[in-house]
Design a protein around this motif. Structure first.
Motif, mmCIF file in Angstrom:
data_model
loop_
_atom_site.group_PDB
_atom_site.id
_atom_site.type_symbol
_atom_site.label_atom_id
_atom_site.label_comp_id
_atom_site.label_asym_id
_atom_site.label_seq_id
_atom_site.Cartn_x
_atom_site.Cartn_y
_atom_site.Cartn_z
ATOM 1 N N ASN A 101 -7.620 -6.849 7.286
ATOM 2 C CA ASN A 101 -8.897 -7.556 7.317
ATOM 3 C C ASN A 101 -8.776 -8.746 8.257
ATOM 4 O OD1 ASN A 101 -7.063 -8.509 5.293
ATOM 5 N ND2 ASN A 101 -8.676 -9.792 4.428
ATOM 6 N N ILE A 115 -3.175 -5.679 -3.851
ATOM 7 C CA ILE A 115 -3.984 -6.494 -2.952
ATOM 8 C C ILE A 115 -4.759 -7.502 -3.798
ATOM 9 C CG2 ILE A 115 -4.176 -4.811 -1.080
ATOM 10 C CD1 ILE A 115 -6.816 -3.885 -2.259
ATOM 11 N N ALA A 138 -2.189 0.284 -4.642
ATOM 12 C CA ALA A 138 -2.311 -0.941 -3.856
ATOM 13 C C ALA A 138 -2.093 -2.193 -4.689
ATOM 14 C CB ALA A 138 -3.697 -1.004 -3.215
ATOM 15 N N VAL A 155 -12.154 3.740 -6.838
ATOM 16 C CA VAL A 155 -11.126 2.733 -7.092
ATOM 17 C C VAL A 155 -11.023 2.490 -8.591
ATOM 18 C CG1 VAL A 155 -10.441 0.327 -6.729
ATOM 19 C CG2 VAL A 155 -11.508 1.616 -4.864
ATOM 20 N N ASN A 208 -13.664 -8.988 3.599
ATOM 21 C CA ASN A 208 -13.490 -7.660 2.997
ATOM 22 C C ASN A 208 -13.793 -6.575 4.030
ATOM 23 O OD1 ASN A 208 -13.008 -9.090 0.667
ATOM 24 N ND2 ASN A 208 -14.947 -8.586 -0.297
ATOM 25 N N MET A 243 -11.963 4.013 3.914
ATOM 26 C CA MET A 243 -12.523 2.773 3.382
ATOM 27 C C MET A 243 -12.455 1.692 4.449
ATOM 28 S SD MET A 243 -11.021 2.667 -0.525
ATOM 29 C CE MET A 243 -12.220 1.409 -0.998
ATOM 30 N N PHE A 293 -15.092 -4.656 -4.886
ATOM 31 C CA PHE A 293 -14.124 -3.630 -4.498
ATOM 32 C C PHE A 293 -13.791 -2.727 -5.679
ATOM 33 C CE2 PHE A 293 -9.750 -2.118 -4.085
ATOM 34 C CZ PHE A 293 -9.785 -1.512 -2.838
ATOM 35 N N TYR A 303 -7.061 -7.081 2.269
ATOM 36 C CA TYR A 303 -5.603 -7.034 2.207
ATOM 37 C C TYR A 303 -4.969 -8.406 1.967
ATOM 38 C CZ TYR A 303 -5.555 -2.257 4.120
ATOM 39 O OH TYR A 303 -5.721 -0.912 4.324
ATOM 40 N N MET A 309 0.882 -1.169 0.000
ATOM 41 C CA MET A 309 0.000 0.000 0.000
ATOM 42 C C MET A 309 0.919 1.218 0.000
ATOM 43 S SD MET A 309 -3.192 -1.096 0.110
ATOM 44 C CE MET A 309 -4.185 0.236 0.761
ATOM 45 N N ILE A 353 -11.506 -3.330 2.522
ATOM 46 C CA ILE A 353 -10.303 -3.718 1.783
ATOM 47 C C ILE A 353 -9.885 -5.150 2.131
ATOM 48 C CG2 ILE A 353 -7.878 -3.192 1.363
ATOM 49 C CD1 ILE A 353 -8.513 -0.282 1.795
ATOM 50 N N ILE A 374 -6.456 3.884 -5.547
ATOM 51 C CA ILE A 374 -7.490 4.244 -4.580
ATOM 52 C C ILE A 374 -7.443 5.751 -4.358
ATOM 53 C CG2 ILE A 374 -8.322 3.932 -2.223
ATOM 54 C CD1 ILE A 374 -6.961 1.194 -2.216
#
Length: 201
Positions: free
Chosen positions: A90, A44, A42, A58, A96, A112, A52, A117, A28, A115, A68
């Motif tokens: 998370n 991810i 990001a 996004v 999520n 947010m 997402f 991750y 990130m 996410i 993001i």
């Protein structure tokens, strides 16, 4: 170009188009674009057709990182910009519900809480990925003029309040406290706070 941020898993694995699978790595990082526009960049484990990526803040592609808040952040040239990134993994892994909050000069610009991750508990936030460069990886990303970026008062905290100092090289003894923010979390290892003073010229 890229700015520092947080990594998890193997260092530098999630960058340059090497994607996160949820069980290998994550990054990130902050990023700047033409005219001083900013975003969080990001790596991810999400696909382009995921919920997402349908978020209007996004932008996703399967070849590189996810953008993001593109255009929400702005780094004005010729002045210091204070950036606070507050992240929580998370939990449990695979859900999520990861958190990202980004503050510019004390004002929240990105918030947010959806996410993903990681997909396994074997991946977590591990450290600061500190590099800055123009790109992309092709010559057209190179700057046509000499350009400088300066960093000061870089702090990384886990589950505790983080303080940013100004003056006297950022020392706590001689500097003035300009900000403090406590981070609440159920797992101490799940939250990092990165405070970056960035000066563009």
């Amino acid at each position: 170009g890229k700015l520092p941020g947080i990594y998890g898993g193997s260092p530098h694995s999630c960058s340059g188009g090497n994607q996160s699978t949820g069980d290998n790595c994550l990054t990130m990082r902050l990023m700047w674009r033409q005219g001083g526009g900013g975003e969080v960049y990001a790596y991810i484990p999400v696909s382009d057709n995921s919920d997402f990526c349908k978020n209007p803040n996004v932008q996703c592609n399967d070849q590189f990182g996810k953008s993001i808040g593109r255009g929400v952040l702005y780094f004005p040239p010729g002045t210091w910009t204070r950036i606070d990134m507050v992240m929580q993994l998370n939990e449990p892994a695979g859900y999520n519900n990861g958190i990202l909050n980004v503050y510019i000069n004390g004002l929240k610009y990105i918030s947010m809480n959806t996410i993903p991750y990681r997909s396994t508990g074997m991946v977590g936030f591990q450290g600061l990925m500190f590099s800055t460069f123009f790109g992309g990886n092709t010559p057209n990303y190179a700057t046509p003029v000499d350009t400088s970026v300066f960093f000061r008062n870089v702090q990384l905290s886990v589950g505790e309040p983080a303080r940013l100092y100004e003056g006297n090289g950022g020392s706590a003894a001689g500097g003035k406290i300009v900000g403090s923010r406590a981070v609440g979390t159920t797992a101490v290892v799940s939250v990092f706070v990165a405070l970056l003073g960035v000066f563009f010229s």
